[in-house]
Design a protein around this motif. Structure first.
Motif, PDB file in Angstrom:
ATOM      1  N   PRO A   1      -5.325  -2.763   6.783  1.00  0.00           N
ATOM      2  CA  PRO A   1      -4.371  -2.153   6.080  1.00  0.00           C
ATOM      3  C   PRO A   1      -3.410  -1.156   7.010  1.00  0.00           C
ATOM      4  CG  PRO A   1      -6.053  -2.122   4.718  1.00  0.00           C
ATOM      5  CD  PRO A   1      -6.632  -2.675   6.128  1.00  0.00           C
ATOM      6  N   SER A   2      -4.035  -0.580   7.816  1.00  0.00           N
ATOM      7  CA  SER A   2      -3.608   0.549   8.694  1.00  0.00           C
ATOM      8  C   SER A   2      -2.363  -0.221   9.747  1.00  0.00           C
ATOM      9  CB  SER A   2      -4.525   1.226   9.618  1.00  0.00           C
ATOM     10  OG  SER A   2      -5.400   1.917   8.804  1.00  0.00           O
TER      11      SER A   2
ATOM     12  N   VAL B   1       0.777  -1.187  -0.086  1.00  0.00           N
ATOM     13  CA  VAL B   1       0.007   0.098  -0.147  1.00  0.00           C
ATOM     14  C   VAL B   1       0.897   1.162   0.018  1.00  0.00           C
ATOM     15  CG1 VAL B   1      -2.137  -1.047   0.907  1.00  0.00           C
ATOM     16  CG2 VAL B   1      -0.429  -0.092   2.775  1.00  0.00           C
TER      17      VAL B   1
ATOM     18  N   VAL C   1      -3.799   4.113   3.187  1.00  0.00           N
ATOM     19  CA  VAL C   1      -4.648   2.922   4.221  1.00  0.00           C
ATOM     20  C   VAL C   1      -5.944   3.433   4.022  1.00  0.00           C
ATOM     21  CG1 VAL C   1      -2.375   2.415   5.628  1.00  0.00           C
ATOM     22  CG2 VAL C   1      -3.945   4.304   5.971  1.00  0.00           C
ATOM     23  N   GLY C   2      -7.044   2.186   4.381  1.00  0.00           N
ATOM     24  CA  GLY C   2      -8.322   2.372   4.418  1.00  0.00           C
ATOM     25  C   GLY C   2      -8.944   1.623   3.257  1.00  0.00           C
ATOM     26  N   THR C   3     -10.155   1.848   3.053  1.00  0.00           N
ATOM     27  CA  THR C   3     -11.060   1.081   2.094  1.00  0.00           C
ATOM     28  C   THR C   3     -10.938   1.492   0.358  1.00  0.00           C
ATOM     29  OG1 THR C   3     -12.796   2.570   2.265  1.00  0.00           O
ATOM     30  CG2 THR C   3     -12.700   0.382   3.724  1.00  0.00           C
TER      31      THR C   3
ATOM     32  N   GLN D   1       4.953  -2.281   8.757  1.00  0.00           N
ATOM     33  CA  GLN D   1       6.163  -2.090   8.015  1.00  0.00           C
ATOM     34  C   GLN D   1       7.033  -0.694   8.370  1.00  0.00           C
ATOM     35  OE1 GLN D   1       4.552  -1.911   4.035  1.00  0.00           O
ATOM     36  NE2 GLN D   1       4.022  -3.804   3.902  1.00  0.00           N
TER      37      GLN D   1
ATOM     38  N   THR E   1      -8.215   1.252  -1.157  1.00  0.00           N
ATOM     39  CA  THR E   1      -7.299   0.266  -2.013  1.00  0.00           C
ATOM     40  C   THR E   1      -7.846  -1.356  -2.167  1.00  0.00           C
ATOM     41  OG1 THR E   1      -6.298  -0.633   0.103  1.00  0.00           O
ATOM     42  CG2 THR E   1      -5.513   1.191  -1.303  1.00  0.00           C
TER      43      THR E   1
ATOM     44  N   CYS F   1      -0.978  -3.207   9.244  1.00  0.00           N
ATOM     45  CA  CYS F   1       0.046  -3.742   8.332  1.00  0.00           C
ATOM     46  C   CYS F   1       1.040  -2.735   8.093  1.00  0.00           C
ATOM     47  CB  CYS F   1      -0.490  -4.530   7.021  1.00  0.00           C
ATOM     48  SG  CYS F   1      -1.330  -6.022   7.397  1.00  0.00           S
ATOM     49  N   ALA F   2       0.558  -1.401   7.584  1.00  0.00           N
ATOM     50  CA  ALA F   2       1.389  -0.369   7.234  1.00  0.00           C
ATOM     51  C   ALA F   2       2.244   0.128   8.394  1.00  0.00           C
ATOM     52  CB  ALA F   2       0.401   0.726   6.705  1.00  0.00           C
TER      53      ALA F   2
ATOM     54  N   VAL G   1       2.007   6.495   2.329  1.00  0.00           N
ATOM     55  CA  VAL G   1       1.185   4.965   2.597  1.00  0.00           C
ATOM     56  C   VAL G   1      -0.132   5.181   2.525  1.00  0.00           C
ATOM     57  CG1 VAL G   1       1.191   3.029   3.916  1.00  0.00           C
ATOM     58  CG2 VAL G   1       3.326   4.136   3.961  1.00  0.00           C
TER      59      VAL G   1
END
Length: 59
Positions: free
Chosen positions: A47-48, A16, A27-29, A54, A31, A50-51, A25
């Protein structure tokens, strides 16, 4: 914002991260290719998380 490996057909990569602006980056819906009816809040938060993981890893 489509996710994928090819910058010509997608905005972000699998992590992302924006293809052109590598320090952005997304994040959110936005993607997500589709969205589930069940537990949308947890699905949107994934996703938040996971980001963040990272970003915390040393490079």
């Amino acid at each position: 914002m489509r996710a994928g490996d090819d910058p010509a057909t997608s905005v972000v990569d699998a992590g992302v991260v924006h293809h052109r602006l590598r320090n952005l980056v997304v994040v959110g819906t936005s993607t997500f290719p589709t969205f589930s009816r069940a537990a949308p809040s947890l699905t949107a938060a994934a996703p938040s998380v996971c980001a963040a993981q990272q970003l915390l890893q040393p490079r």
